[in-house]
Design a protein around this motif. Structure first.
Motif, short mmCIF file in Angstrom:
data_model
loop_
_atom_site.label_atom_id
_atom_site.label_comp_id
_atom_site.label_asym_id
_atom_site.label_seq_id
_atom_site.Cartn_x
_atom_site.Cartn_y
_atom_site.Cartn_z
N PHE A 1 -70.47 -34.90 5.95
CA PHE A 1 -69.66 -33.99 7.03
C PHE A 1 -70.49 -33.88 7.99
CE2 PHE A 1 -68.80 -29.77 8.89
CZ PHE A 1 -67.68 -29.92 9.12
N ALA A 2 -71.82 -33.45 8.11
CA ALA A 2 -72.59 -33.44 9.24
C ALA A 2 -72.68 -34.84 10.05
CB ALA A 2 -74.01 -33.15 8.79
N TRP A 3 -72.76 -35.87 9.36
CA TRP A 3 -72.76 -37.40 9.94
C TRP A 3 -71.33 -37.53 10.83
CZ3 TRP A 3 -69.55 -41.82 8.89
CH2 TRP A 3 -70.09 -42.72 9.33
N MET A 4 -70.27 -37.10 10.05
CA MET A 4 -68.82 -37.36 10.87
C MET A 4 -68.99 -36.20 12.07
SD MET A 4 -66.38 -37.34 7.54
CE MET A 4 -65.06 -37.46 8.66
N VAL A 5 -69.64 -35.18 11.85
CA VAL A 5 -69.44 -34.34 13.13
C VAL A 5 -70.48 -34.84 14.37
CG1 VAL A 5 -70.39 -31.85 13.89
CG2 VAL A 5 -68.98 -32.01 11.79
N ARG A 6 -71.35 -35.46 13.80
CA ARG A 6 -72.59 -35.94 14.69
C ARG A 6 -72.05 -37.14 15.52
NH1 ARG A 6 -78.50 -38.90 13.72
NH2 ARG A 6 -79.24 -38.63 15.56
N ILE A 7 -71.23 -38.24 14.69
CA ILE A 7 -70.87 -39.22 15.41
C ILE A 7 -69.53 -39.25 16.21
CG2 ILE A 7 -71.77 -40.94 13.71
CD1 ILE A 7 -69.01 -41.25 12.52
N THR A 8 -68.78 -38.18 16.04
CA THR A 8 -67.66 -37.98 16.86
C THR A 8 -67.73 -36.90 17.86
OG1 THR A 8 -67.11 -36.13 15.19
CG2 THR A 8 -66.15 -38.12 14.65
N ASN A 9 -69.20 -36.48 18.09
CA ASN A 9 -69.50 -35.68 19.17
C ASN A 9 -69.01 -34.16 19.07
OD1 ASN A 9 -71.46 -37.45 20.29
ND2 ASN A 9 -69.82 -38.46 21.67
N VAL A 10 -68.59 -33.81 17.80
CA VAL A 10 -68.00 -32.18 17.77
C VAL A 10 -69.00 -31.37 18.13
CG1 VAL A 10 -67.11 -30.76 16.07
CG2 VAL A 10 -66.42 -33.03 15.97
N VAL A 11 -70.25 -31.69 17.88
CA VAL A 11 -71.37 -30.92 18.28
C VAL A 11 -72.00 -31.53 19.53
CG1 VAL A 11 -72.07 -29.91 16.15
CG2 VAL A 11 -72.92 -32.01 16.83
N PRO A 12 -72.78 -30.84 20.46
CA PRO A 12 -73.31 -31.47 21.62
C PRO A 12 -74.27 -32.57 21.35
CG PRO A 12 -73.33 -29.28 21.89
CD PRO A 12 -72.95 -29.49 20.58
N PRO A 13 -74.21 -33.75 22.04
CA PRO A 13 -75.15 -34.86 21.67
C PRO A 13 -76.45 -34.53 22.01
CG PRO A 13 -73.03 -35.55 23.14
CD PRO A 13 -73.07 -33.88 23.05
N GLY A 14 -77.30 -34.89 21.43
CA GLY A 14 -78.71 -34.57 21.46
C GLY A 14 -79.23 -33.41 21.03
N LEU A 15 -78.26 -32.81 19.98
CA LEU A 15 -78.35 -31.33 19.33
C LEU A 15 -79.78 -31.43 18.46
CD1 LEU A 15 -77.88 -28.39 18.75
CD2 LEU A 15 -76.40 -29.29 16.97
#
Length: 430
Positions: A190-204
């Motif tokens: 789930f975290a990987w999907m959130v990261r690659i889809t930029n749901v969270v700010p890039p570079g968090l």
């Protein structure tokens, strides 16, 4: 209070009724007309603490597992004989408050859902916890604990051990292993999907999120949560009280750290997952250890007297094994705790040095505006990477000797060289 209903095998009616009379138990007998090998059904109320002893005695009199015995809660029993029976069994100690061995086994089994439900609820709980950690939201993290189905397997291993039910023990251990693996894997995906889809700010930077960072570098106090959860969980089911809140406490020791480990893996920082994964493992073991010791202290033993010695030896071996492993993890957590203490001490000393320097006469015109220690990302043993000091003073003046002095004085308190960044702000008097 309990209401017990049991079938009476042919030829055992008088023996069973005499046993109940000797105990001073009120009962009602009805004839059995189902053409089976039973002559009657007996109903009788018992204090909760009397159930185990009475059922054991009746089993010795001829009630075997081919018959059936039903034990249900009774809200109210009005009977002088019942009050006398309750006073007889109420000794004011731990054993007098607990439910019977038979009820404990049934309760432990009922707390563990089916494989499919357990897997789905664990995955959902891990996903919600991951979202809560990334949002830095304690409320969402708590919500993930409520739906986690971990209390049954966490306590079932101890119950299976003390009552000599190896099937329950093995099933509980396998469920716990599965739960840990599923939680970390679901969180990572789930975290990987959130990261690659930029749901969270890039570079968090996950180390800058408080809800995550505190679980990437856990301290020794985390053990208290797991040990307390294990004791409270066993006491809850052993006394027949609600286990819902205790289940949340057990989930608090397992789900958020597992989610933090999954996030660290998804962010490509497997070393950062070491601390949180160790926390999950030590918490699982601590819950089992605390539960096992509490059950044995409460007086739970196998049904067959001939297996007491064998079970006691098994309990001793498992307790020793758990203690050794927990101590190993405790040393690891202790090292993290000491590292955090050293870092906190450095921060305090470094700030003190800055204040002392600025109090000197030659730097009296300068004042400390802000002080910050920036940590490295070498989880779980994080340390100071650089110190940022913001100083205010007369416009256009920034004496280089001040920076050199601060760098020297601050690094006196560091084991390894620490960068010192001086930010100068001109202050205009009005």
């Amino acid at each position: 209070m309990r209401l017990v209903q049991l079938t009476v095998p042919t030829g055992k009616r008088e023996t069973i009724l005499e046993a109940l009379d000797e105990r001073g138990v009120d009962y009602v007998v009805t004839d059995e007309n189902s053409n089976r090998e039973y002559t009657a059904v007996v109903y009788f109320p018992l204090p909760s603490q009397a159930v185990e002893g009475v059922l054991d005695e009746l089993q010795d009199a001829g009630i075997d597992e081919d018959a059936y015995t039903v034990v249900v809660d009774a809200e109210t029993v009005v009977s002088r004989r019942f009050e006398a029976l309750r006073e007889e069994y109420d000794n004011g100690d731990v054993e007098s408050d607990r439910i019977s061995r038979q009820e404990l086994q049934a309760e432990a089994e009922s707390l563990t859902p089916t494989f499919a439900v357990y897997s789905i609820m664990t995955i959902i709980s891990a996903v919600v916890a991951t979202a809560g950690l990334l949002l830095d939201s304690p409320a969402v993290v708590v919500g993930s604990m409520v739906i986690a189905p971990l209390i049954g397997p966490a306590l079932g291993a101890g119950v299976g051990t003390v009552i000599n039910d190896e099937d329950l023990f093995v099933e509980s251990v396998l469920y716990q292993i599965l739960g840990v693996v599923l939680a970390i894997a679901a969180a990572a995906v789930f975290a990987w999907m959130v990261r690659i889809t930029n749901v969270v700010p890039p570079g968090l930077a996950i180390g800058e999120v408080d809800e995550i960072s505190e679980r990437l570098a856990p301290d020794l106090l985390s053990l208290a949560v797991a040990l307390g959860a294990g004791v409270a969980g066993i006491i809850s089911i052993a006394t027949g009280t609600s286990v819902a809140l205790v289940g949340v406490m057990i989930a608090a020791a397992l789900i958020p750290p597992a989610a933090a480990a999954g996030i660290a893996i998804a962010w490509g920082q497997p070393s950062a997952a070491i601390g949180s994964t160790a926390l999950v493992l030590v918490n699982v073991l601590s819950v089992n250890l605390a539960g096992l010791l509490t059950l044995w202290y409460a007086g739970y033993r196998p049904e067959n007297l001939f297996t007491h010695g064998e079970t006691e030896e098994r309990v001793r071996r498992r307790v020793v094994g758990l203690v050794v492993i927990v101590l190993v993890f405790a040393v690891f957590l202790g090292a993290i705790t000491y590292s955090s203490f050293v870092t906190s001490t450095f921060e305090e000393n470094a700030r003190g040095e800055v204040e002392l320097v600025l109090d000197e006469e030659e730097f009296a015109q300068y004042q400390l505006l802000e002080f910050e220690v920036v940590m490295d990302q070498d989880y779980p043993f994080i340390g100071p990477e650089r110190v940022v000091v913001t100083i205010g003073g007369p416009p256009g003046e920034s004496p280089p000797e001040l920076a050199d002095t601060l760098h020297e004085r601050i690094n006196q308190h560091a084991d390894d060289p620490v960068g010192v960044e001086i930010r100068y702000v001109g202050l205009v008097e009005r």
